[in-house]
Design an enzyme around this catalytic site. Structure first.
Site, mmCIF file in Angstrom:
data_model
loop_
_atom_site.group_PDB
_atom_site.id
_atom_site.type_symbol
_atom_site.label_atom_id
_atom_site.label_comp_id
_atom_site.label_asym_id
_atom_site.label_seq_id
_atom_site.Cartn_x
_atom_site.Cartn_y
_atom_site.Cartn_z
ATOM 1 N N GLU A 71 0.825 -1.201 0.000
ATOM 2 C CA GLU A 71 0.000 0.000 0.000
ATOM 3 C C GLU A 71 0.865 1.259 0.000
ATOM 4 O O GLU A 71 0.554 2.244 -0.680
ATOM 5 C CB GLU A 71 -0.925 -0.001 1.221
ATOM 6 C CG GLU A 71 -2.030 -1.042 1.177
ATOM 7 C CD GLU A 71 -1.527 -2.441 1.433
ATOM 8 O OE1 GLU A 71 -0.430 -2.591 2.012
ATOM 9 O OE2 GLU A 71 -2.213 -3.401 1.035
ATOM 10 N N PRO A 278 9.543 -18.495 -5.153
ATOM 11 C CA PRO A 278 8.528 -18.620 -4.099
ATOM 12 C C PRO A 278 8.227 -17.280 -3.439
ATOM 13 O O PRO A 278 9.100 -16.422 -3.328
ATOM 14 C CB PRO A 278 9.162 -19.587 -3.090
ATOM 15 C CG PRO A 278 10.418 -20.078 -3.689
ATOM 16 C CD PRO A 278 10.774 -19.217 -4.840
ATOM 17 N N ARG A 279 6.986 -17.114 -3.005
ATOM 18 C CA ARG A 279 6.584 -15.872 -2.344
ATOM 19 C C ARG A 279 7.435 -15.612 -1.104
ATOM 20 O O ARG A 279 7.794 -14.471 -0.813
ATOM 21 C CB ARG A 279 5.101 -15.957 -1.954
ATOM 22 C CG ARG A 279 4.557 -14.698 -1.267
ATOM 23 C CD ARG A 279 4.440 -13.551 -2.232
ATOM 24 N NE ARG A 279 3.781 -12.403 -1.652
ATOM 25 C CZ ARG A 279 3.525 -11.285 -2.320
ATOM 26 N NH1 ARG A 279 3.885 -11.176 -3.585
ATOM 27 N NH2 ARG A 279 2.908 -10.284 -1.744
ATOM 28 N N GLY A 320 13.480 -9.237 -3.340
ATOM 29 C CA GLY A 320 13.722 -7.998 -4.066
ATOM 30 C C GLY A 320 14.233 -8.153 -5.483
ATOM 31 O O GLY A 320 14.689 -7.174 -6.077
ATOM 32 N N GLU A 321 14.153 -9.345 -6.065
ATOM 33 C CA GLU A 321 14.676 -9.548 -7.406
ATOM 34 C C GLU A 321 13.605 -9.897 -8.436
ATOM 35 O O GLU A 321 13.928 -10.172 -9.593
ATOM 36 C CB GLU A 321 15.752 -10.645 -7.402
ATOM 37 C CG GLU A 321 16.999 -10.266 -6.619
ATOM 38 C CD GLU A 321 18.172 -11.187 -6.883
ATOM 39 O OE1 GLU A 321 19.232 -10.697 -7.326
ATOM 40 O OE2 GLU A 321 18.020 -12.412 -6.662
ATOM 41 N N ASN A 345 -0.646 -9.311 -6.872
ATOM 42 C CA ASN A 345 -0.705 -8.139 -7.743
ATOM 43 C C ASN A 345 -0.301 -8.474 -9.191
ATOM 44 O O ASN A 345 0.875 -8.708 -9.453
ATOM 45 C CB ASN A 345 0.242 -7.094 -7.137
ATOM 46 C CG ASN A 345 0.314 -5.816 -7.924
ATOM 47 O OD1 ASN A 345 -0.224 -5.718 -9.018
ATOM 48 N ND2 ASN A 345 0.990 -4.837 -7.376
ATOM 49 N N PRO A 346 -1.252 -8.490 -10.135
ATOM 50 C CA PRO A 346 -0.899 -8.796 -11.525
ATOM 51 C C PRO A 346 -0.285 -7.615 -12.268
ATOM 52 O O PRO A 346 0.233 -7.772 -13.369
ATOM 53 C CB PRO A 346 -2.248 -9.181 -12.153
ATOM 54 C CG PRO A 346 -3.240 -8.358 -11.399
ATOM 55 C CD PRO A 346 -2.708 -8.265 -9.989
ATOM 56 N N GLU A 348 2.337 -5.775 -11.459
ATOM 57 C CA GLU A 348 3.802 -5.761 -11.486
ATOM 58 C C GLU A 348 4.361 -6.482 -12.704
ATOM 59 O O GLU A 348 5.195 -5.921 -13.424
ATOM 60 C CB GLU A 348 4.356 -6.335 -10.183
ATOM 61 C CG GLU A 348 4.122 -5.424 -8.996
ATOM 62 C CD GLU A 348 4.587 -6.009 -7.685
ATOM 63 O OE1 GLU A 348 4.707 -5.259 -6.697
ATOM 64 O OE2 GLU A 348 4.805 -7.240 -7.628
#
Length: 438
Positions: A71, A278-279, A320-321, A345-346, A348
């Site tokens: 956000e 992976p998330r 972060g990659e 989020n699609p 990105e």
């Protein structure tokens, strides 16, 4: 700014205020401990009590409050655009997590500063408002702290709920308390929703219909994810001319389906490389075990290894990659969707030029995906076989894949146009001269 008097405070709100005062010492101990554990200095920790660690700038101040990383970052593009339209305006972002503070500091637009928000107690909120005296307050998504809203409104500061999104569970809870829901929503001069469903829910909860406006999803117009060009060149060079697909933000229970699909794809495309991100990177060891259990060769990013010419799965278990991986390959499966997780989020991957494959468990982005699939910018799958078939189609029919990518790019472009409308609506609420009474 003239406004009709808001709905009266309810007994439930008064009880909440009393309870928040009682639990404040315990809440303070918990949040302060987390910030200290992160290594933050004491003056920053005390921001949670409303003690500012920065001076208030001269001029009109626009305050944005967001929950956490996603956000917070979603408003940066909006702030930059508002700053261009109102060159005398200053900006304050409050968010609760140290991670969000760290990322905001790296990407902050001009004339902007970050603070941690006050606890939702009368003393902390009043201390915060007395120092900052915001001229406009913008609350992002579903971050509704009752005392923060009510006490800010009492200073005369116009308030906006932006990018409004409410879960079905949240709506059900509020509709059981209609008077309190109406009282809280009545603090807002404007409610800008992500989609039609949220607009309908807000009306059902008692929001004034003439204050509700449709808007774009701010995450669709955020700045693209950063790309490390050096890493991109190294990974691209090590993979060579081999085809690649990306499975990003996968969760526990989803990698098995992705790996099954990849094994099926390898029968027709033996040189294909799967880049699996992976998330939660800390699951890297477990995911590596799943890859080996599937009988596939694996190179692991967190160990500093590059994919070789025979690597079937490149496990990108780092933070972060993701922007670099989207730049590497525009064919993306986005996780959090094969199970009932809500999706991710699609925007990105689409901002990076990708088309997206998703499972059906994307309820947090249901309306967005409905439009994307109708446009051909995204494809829905349910099983490993369907996932393999969709990836194969986009690999084997480049013209079909390019059409999907074009549709995604056009969707993002339209969202950017709506951003200007949102900027105009917010600036219309900003007083011409700074200094709400505080």
């Amino acid at each position: 700014m003239s406004r009709t008097a808001p709905a009266r405070a309810t007994l439930l709100y008064s009880l909440y205020c009393g309870a928040s005062a009682l639990i404040a010492p315990f809440a303070w101990r918990k949040v302060a401990g987390k910030l200290r554990d992160y290594g933050l200095p004491e003056d920053r920790v005390r921001e949670r009590l409303g003690h500012a660690s920065l001076p208030r700038p001269a001029g009109r101040l626009i305050w944005f409050h967001a929950a956490s990383v996603g956000e917070s970052l979603s408003v940066l593009t909006l702030i930059a655009r508002m700053g261009e339209q109102a060159p005398d305006a200053e900006f304050l972002i409050t968010s609760g997590t140290p991670t969000s503070a760290e990322l905001i500091a790296k990407r902050m637009p001009p004339r902007c500063r970050h603070q941690f928000p006050p606890l939702d107690t009368a003393a902390a909120v009043d201390r915060f408002l007395a120092h900052w005296r915001p001229d406009l307050g913008v609350f992002v998504e579903s971050e509704l702290w009752p005392q923060m809203l009510v006490r800010a409104r009492k200073t005369g500061c116009p308030l906006v709920l932006l990018n409004a999104r409410l879960s079905d569970k949240s709506v059900a809870g509020w509709t059981k308390r209609p008077d309190t829901a109406r009282f809280i929503l009545d603090q807002f001069d404007l409610l800008v929703t992500q989609n039609r469903k949220t607009a309908a829910n807000l009306k059902a909860m008692g929001a004034a219909p003439d204050r509700i406006r449709p808007g774009s999803n701010l995450k669709a117009v955020s700045a693209p994810l950063p790309v490390d060009q050096d890493t991109l060149a190294k990974v691209r060079g090590s993979i060579g001319e081999r085809p690649v697909w990306v499975a990003s933000s996968t969760h526990d229970g989803e990698e098995e389906t992705v790996l099954e699909a990849h094994k099926a794809l390898l029968k027709q495309h033996p040189g294909l490389c799967l880049l699996l991100a992976p998330r939660h990177p800390e699951r890297g060891g477990k995911v590596e075990a799943l890859v080996k259990q599937a009988g596939l060769s694996c190179a692991r990013r967190s160990k500093g290894v590059l994919p070789g010419t025979q690597t079937q799965v490149y496990l990108a278990d780092t933070l972060g990659e993701v922007g670099t991986w989207y730049a590497l390959c525009p064919l993306v499966f986005l996780g959090g969707s094969l199970r009932d997780i809500g999706g991710h989020n699609p925007f990105e991957p689409m901002q990076a030029g990708a088309a997206v494959i998703t499972g059906t468990g994307h309820y947090n982005f249901a309306e967005t995906y409905a439009e994307l699939t109708a446009l051909g910018a995204a494809a829905e799958v349910r099983t490993a076989a369907e996932l393999a078939d969709q990836v194969a189609q986009w690999l084997e029919k480049p013209e079909v894949f390019q059409s999907a990518r074009d549709a995604a790019a056009q969707f993002i472009s339209r969202q950017s146009d709506q951003l200007d409308t949102t900027v105009d609506a917010l600036l219309a609420l900003l007083p011409h001269e700074g200094g709400c009474d505080g």
